[in-house]
Design a protein around this motif. Sequence first.
Motif, PDB file in Angstrom:
ATOM      1  N   LEU A  20       0.824  -1.214   0.000  1.00  0.00           N
ATOM      2  CA  LEU A  20       0.000   0.000   0.000  1.00  0.00           C
ATOM      3  C   LEU A  20       0.856   1.260   0.000  1.00  0.00           C
ATOM      4  CD1 LEU A  20      -2.842  -1.104   2.441  1.00  0.00           C
ATOM      5  CD2 LEU A  20      -2.998  -0.777  -0.044  1.00  0.00           C
ATOM      6  N   GLU A  21       2.011   1.227   0.686  1.00  0.00           N
ATOM      7  CA  GLU A  21       2.906   2.390   0.665  1.00  0.00           C
ATOM      8  C   GLU A  21       3.513   2.571  -0.717  1.00  0.00           C
ATOM      9  OE1 GLU A  21       4.600   2.945   5.180  1.00  0.00           O
ATOM     10  OE2 GLU A  21       5.610   1.488   3.908  1.00  0.00           O
ATOM     11  N   GLU A  22       3.767   1.468  -1.402  1.00  0.00           N
ATOM     12  CA  GLU A  22       4.303   1.502  -2.759  1.00  0.00           C
ATOM     13  C   GLU A  22       3.296   2.132  -3.721  1.00  0.00           C
ATOM     14  OE1 GLU A  22       5.397  -2.196  -5.030  1.00  0.00           O
ATOM     15  OE2 GLU A  22       6.721  -2.380  -3.282  1.00  0.00           O
ATOM     16  N   ASP A  23       2.042   1.696  -3.598  1.00  0.00           N
ATOM     17  CA  ASP A  23       0.977   2.169  -4.484  1.00  0.00           C
ATOM     18  C   ASP A  23      -0.361   2.019  -3.770  1.00  0.00           C
ATOM     19  OD1 ASP A  23      -0.866   2.756  -6.455  1.00  0.00           O
ATOM     20  OD2 ASP A  23      -0.234   1.161  -7.824  1.00  0.00           O
ATOM     21  N   GLY A  24      -0.829   3.096  -3.173  1.00  0.00           N
ATOM     22  CA  GLY A  24      -2.085   3.076  -2.431  1.00  0.00           C
ATOM     23  C   GLY A  24      -3.299   2.780  -3.288  1.00  0.00           C
ATOM     24  N   ARG A  25      -3.133   2.838  -4.604  1.00  0.00           N
ATOM     25  CA  ARG A  25      -4.239   2.554  -5.519  1.00  0.00           C
ATOM     26  C   ARG A  25      -4.202   1.125  -6.051  1.00  0.00           C
ATOM     27  NH1 ARG A  25      -4.637   7.197  -9.863  1.00  0.00           N
ATOM     28  NH2 ARG A  25      -6.021   5.603 -10.631  1.00  0.00           N
ATOM     29  N   MET A  26      -3.233   0.337  -5.583  1.00  0.00           N
ATOM     30  CA  MET A  26      -3.132  -1.043  -6.051  1.00  0.00           C
ATOM     31  C   MET A  26      -4.407  -1.805  -5.674  1.00  0.00           C
ATOM     32  SD  MET A  26      -0.212  -3.940  -5.164  1.00  0.00           S
ATOM     33  CE  MET A  26       1.123  -2.870  -5.648  1.00  0.00           C
ATOM     34  N   PRO A  27      -5.036  -2.463  -6.637  1.00  0.00           N
ATOM     35  CA  PRO A  27      -6.262  -3.212  -6.332  1.00  0.00           C
ATOM     36  C   PRO A  27      -5.997  -4.313  -5.302  1.00  0.00           C
ATOM     37  CG  PRO A  27      -5.945  -3.013  -8.709  1.00  0.00           C
ATOM     38  CD  PRO A  27      -4.689  -2.522  -8.055  1.00  0.00           C
ATOM     39  N   TRP A  28      -6.965  -4.529  -4.435  1.00  0.00           N
ATOM     40  CA  TRP A  28      -6.802  -5.558  -3.410  1.00  0.00           C
ATOM     41  C   TRP A  28      -6.637  -6.930  -4.028  1.00  0.00           C
ATOM     42  CZ3 TRP A  28     -10.760  -3.696   0.806  1.00  0.00           C
ATOM     43  CH2 TRP A  28     -10.278  -2.512   1.360  1.00  0.00           C
ATOM     44  N   ASN A  61       1.315  11.091  -2.974  1.00  0.00           N
ATOM     45  CA  ASN A  61       2.620  11.673  -2.698  1.00  0.00           C
ATOM     46  C   ASN A  61       2.943  12.661  -3.824  1.00  0.00           C
ATOM     47  OD1 ASN A  61       5.187  12.232  -1.844  1.00  0.00           O
ATOM     48  ND2 ASN A  61       5.930  10.135  -1.947  1.00  0.00           N
ATOM     49  N   VAL A  62       2.930  13.950  -3.520  1.00  0.00           N
ATOM     50  CA  VAL A  62       3.095  15.000  -4.521  1.00  0.00           C
ATOM     51  C   VAL A  62       4.507  15.578  -4.441  1.00  0.00           C
ATOM     52  CG1 VAL A  62       2.263  17.280  -5.249  1.00  0.00           C
ATOM     53  CG2 VAL A  62       0.649  15.569  -4.404  1.00  0.00           C
ATOM     54  N   GLU A  63       5.094  15.837  -5.596  1.00  0.00           N
ATOM     55  CA  GLU A  63       6.396  16.500  -5.668  1.00  0.00           C
ATOM     56  C   GLU A  63       6.152  18.011  -5.647  1.00  0.00           C
ATOM     57  OE1 GLU A  63       9.895  17.849  -5.603  1.00  0.00           O
ATOM     58  OE2 GLU A  63       9.623  15.690  -5.477  1.00  0.00           O
ATOM     59  N   PRO A  64       6.509  18.715  -4.536  1.00  0.00           N
ATOM     60  CA  PRO A  64       6.214  20.150  -4.403  1.00  0.00           C
ATOM     61  C   PRO A  64       6.742  21.019  -5.544  1.00  0.00           C
ATOM     62  CG  PRO A  64       6.939  19.248  -2.307  1.00  0.00           C
ATOM     63  CD  PRO A  64       7.154  18.178  -3.341  1.00  0.00           C
ATOM     64  N   SER A  65       7.942  20.716  -6.044  1.00  0.00           N
ATOM     65  CA  SER A  65       8.523  21.565  -7.095  1.00  0.00           C
ATOM     66  C   SER A  65       7.703  21.529  -8.379  1.00  0.00           C
ATOM     67  CB  SER A  65       9.967  21.161  -7.378  1.00  0.00           C
ATOM     68  OG  SER A  65      10.019  19.854  -7.929  1.00  0.00           O
ATOM     69  N   LYS A  66       6.985  20.449  -8.624  1.00  0.00           N
ATOM     70  CA  LYS A  66       6.143  20.350  -9.823  1.00  0.00           C
ATOM     71  C   LYS A  66       4.922  21.260  -9.722  1.00  0.00           C
ATOM     72  CE  LYS A  66       8.580  17.155 -11.848  1.00  0.00           C
ATOM     73  NZ  LYS A  66       9.333  17.390 -13.060  1.00  0.00           N
ATOM     74  N   SER A 150       8.992   7.353   2.292  1.00  0.00           N
ATOM     75  CA  SER A 150       7.548   7.290   2.479  1.00  0.00           C
ATOM     76  C   SER A 150       7.130   5.933   3.028  1.00  0.00           C
ATOM     77  CB  SER A 150       6.827   7.579   1.162  1.00  0.00           C
ATOM     78  OG  SER A 150       7.200   6.626   0.198  1.00  0.00           O
ATOM     79  N   SER A 151       8.097   5.032   3.183  1.00  0.00           N
ATOM     80  CA  SER A 151       7.783   3.691   3.670  1.00  0.00           C
ATOM     81  C   SER A 151       8.115   3.556   5.148  1.00  0.00           C
ATOM     82  CB  SER A 151       8.550   2.634   2.871  1.00  0.00           C
ATOM     83  OG  SER A 151       8.342   1.364   3.448  1.00  0.00           O
ATOM     84  N   VAL A 152       7.104   3.666   5.976  1.00  0.00           N
ATOM     85  CA  VAL A 152       7.288   3.476   7.411  1.00  0.00           C
ATOM     86  C   VAL A 152       7.554   2.006   7.705  1.00  0.00           C
ATOM     87  CG1 VAL A 152       6.190   3.714   9.680  1.00  0.00           C
ATOM     88  CG2 VAL A 152       5.894   5.488   7.955  1.00  0.00           C
ATOM     89  N   ALA A 153       6.989   1.111   6.892  1.00  0.00           N
ATOM     90  CA  ALA A 153       7.203  -0.324   7.087  1.00  0.00           C
ATOM     91  C   ALA A 153       8.692  -0.669   7.009  1.00  0.00           C
ATOM     92  CB  ALA A 153       6.407  -1.132   6.067  1.00  0.00           C
ATOM     93  N   SER A 154       9.408  -0.090   6.057  1.00  0.00           N
ATOM     94  CA  SER A 154      10.846  -0.393   5.931  1.00  0.00           C
ATOM     95  C   SER A 154      11.633   0.166   7.110  1.00  0.00           C
ATOM     96  CB  SER A 154      11.403   0.127   4.603  1.00  0.00           C
ATOM     97  OG  SER A 154      11.324   1.529   4.536  1.00  0.00           O
ATOM     98  N   VAL A 155      11.218   1.318   7.638  1.00  0.00           N
ATOM     99  CA  VAL A 155      11.876   1.870   8.830  1.00  0.00           C
ATOM    100  C   VAL A 155      11.639   0.943  10.016  1.00  0.00           C
ATOM    101  CG1 VAL A 155      11.924   3.797  10.461  1.00  0.00           C
ATOM    102  CG2 VAL A 155      11.705   4.255   8.011  1.00  0.00           C
TER     103      VAL A 155
END
Length: 163
Positions: A20-28, A61-66, A150-155
Amino acid sequence: MRRQATPVVDERDLQLIRYLEEDGRMPWSEIASKMEVSEATVYLRVKKLISEGVIKGFTVNVEPSKLGLEASAYFLIKARADSLGKVRELLRSLNYVVEAYETSGPYNFLVKVLAPTQRDLSAALDGIASAPGVIEVSSIMVINELKRVSSVASVYESWSEKP
């Protein structure tokens, strides 16, 4: 000796969180296939993680500079003891403050500010510094972002690995 909080997740939950952290839109259904479990299992685990407060929501996850937000800085803020509540509320209300923390040490707050230009950052600094109850603001300009996780799981996994 480091004291560790009792985790509310197991290995399957962590695997699900990583997807889900990789892609929150990934279908279940896709997650279920990758995890080799049923779609119902994925649904129930997500529901449990939400109800336990592990998953707080789904976002982009938005890139602010864009978006033209080219400048960022961290402000360390010292406030009078009798004004902490008012400063806390002020920081929560400012849209250009994207992160805000209450801290220990000589400063009461640490905030991250995004702005289009350094001049706009300066105006934000002036606005916060002139707020009632604020004693001092020290700024740290971001020159270049080296890492954003952005991956709390890896931390979590890096801290829970056994040596």
